[in-house]
Scaffold this motif. Structure first.
Motif, mmCIF file in Angstrom:
data_model
loop_
_atom_site.group_PDB
_atom_site.id
_atom_site.type_symbol
_atom_site.label_atom_id
_atom_site.label_comp_id
_atom_site.label_asym_id
_atom_site.label_seq_id
_atom_site.Cartn_x
_atom_site.Cartn_y
_atom_site.Cartn_z
ATOM 1 N N CYS A 282 -0.294 3.811 -0.684
ATOM 2 C CA CYS A 282 -1.336 3.983 0.329
ATOM 3 C C CYS A 282 -0.686 3.952 1.716
ATOM 4 O O CYS A 282 0.057 3.030 2.047
ATOM 5 C CB CYS A 282 -2.359 2.861 0.192
ATOM 6 N N CYS B 95 -7.345 -3.634 2.066
ATOM 7 C CA CYS B 95 -6.694 -2.503 2.728
ATOM 8 C C CYS B 95 -7.454 -2.144 3.992
ATOM 9 O O CYS B 95 -8.605 -1.746 3.957
ATOM 10 C CB CYS B 95 -6.629 -1.290 1.808
ATOM 11 N N CYS C 177 -8.831 3.806 -0.028
ATOM 12 C CA CYS C 177 -7.931 3.157 -0.979
ATOM 13 C C CYS C 177 -8.662 1.952 -1.560
ATOM 14 O O CYS C 177 -9.406 1.275 -0.859
ATOM 15 C CB CYS C 177 -6.668 2.741 -0.221
#
Ligand SMILES: [Zn+2]
Ligand SMILES: [Zn+2]
Ligand SMILES: [Zn+2]
Ligand SMILES: [Zn+2]
Ligand SMILES: [Zn+2]
Length: 262
Positions: free
Chosen positions: A145, A167, A162
């Motif tokens: 990612c 995240c 993601c």
């Protein structure tokens, strides 16, 4: 407050009587001394640095010959600008090129968390990135990612989301939560203490005396208050290092500027 002008803080070039360490010429004229100790003609210096830029180098180094090897010592852009006595037009030209390379490089490349090589992202909206080197070196497919740099978790390709826990865009978090500060000795109050450089997106904390800050990544000087380039901010209201800008104080940034070539 004229005496606070930044230009005055820069040391002046030091001239010495020496041969030219770049060309080897010994014409009995004064040369400018560089931080590595080598000396050269300002015109030779600007020519050498322009050729580095034209070849796509982001950094300047000394090519002087030392026992068959290059000196190789790095010079900052500020040092080159001062010692090569670049004209206003040349400075602008150098700065535009440096900014363009730095911005392109830092926006489009990141280090692969698996093999540590630099991976280019072609689609700036896609978080899901495949490392080509992992594939060719180890024969494995490695996807990560772009935002959290963890192995990819999620569906869809390209993907803007993601599924890794936590995240988020670290830089945006910093911008959203940084302290507000009154710039010292200035009319400008409650200004975010951290800004993303309007040219290349690098986060910078305000440590200067005045509102103009030089980005260490792309070398473009910008105004911490209005987020214009220092050149534009000064053009619309000159001599205002400690005063309000012509434009109003820019609010906290909610996105990282992406380089656009105008
Ligand atoms: Zn040198
Ligand atoms: Zn890799
Ligand atoms: Zn992520
Ligand atoms: Zn920058
Ligand atoms: Zn300004």
């Amino acid at each position: 407050m004229e005496f606070f002008r930044k230009e005055n803080e820069e040391p002046s070039p030091e001239f010495v009587l020496s041969k030219d360490d770049i060309t080897g010429d010994d014409d009995g004229l004064m040369k400018v001394k560089m931080s590595c100790g080598h000396a050269t003609d300002p015109g030779v210096l600007s020519g050498w640095c322009r050729s580095l830029l034209d070849q796509g180098h982001l950094k300047f180094h000394c090519p002087a010959n030392v026992d068959g090897n290059k000196c190789g010592e790095e010079w900052s852009y500020q040092e080159v600008r001062r010692n090569a006595s670049l004209s206003e037009t040349e400075q602008r030209n150098f700065e535009e090129k440096l900014a363009m390379f730095a911005a392109k490089f830092y926006h489009n490349f990141k280090e692969c968390p698996n093999c540590k090589s630099f991976v280019e992202r072609r689609d700036l909206k896609n978080l899901r990135v495949v490392c080509i080197l992992c594939h060719s070196l180890k024969g494995e497919t490695f996807e990560f990612c772009w935002q959290c740099l963890k192995p990819w978790k999620g569906t869809g390709a390209p993907s803007e989301r993601c599924d890794n826990e936590g995240c988020k865009n670290q830089s945006l978090e910093v911008l959203a939560n940084c302290k507000l500060k009154d710039l010292p000795g200035s009319e400008i109050k409650s200004c975010p203490s951290i800004r993303a450089c309007p040219t290349c997106g690098r986060l910078i904390e305000h440590m200067e005396k005045c509102k103009y800050v030089n980005c260490p990544q792309c070398h473009v000087e910008f105004c911490f208050a209005c987020l214009e380039t220092a050149r534009n901010c000064q053009a619309s209201k000159s001599g205002a290092w400690f005063k309000f800008c012509a434009k109003s104080l820019a609010p906290r940034q909610a996105e990282i500027p992406v380089w656009s070539q105008k």
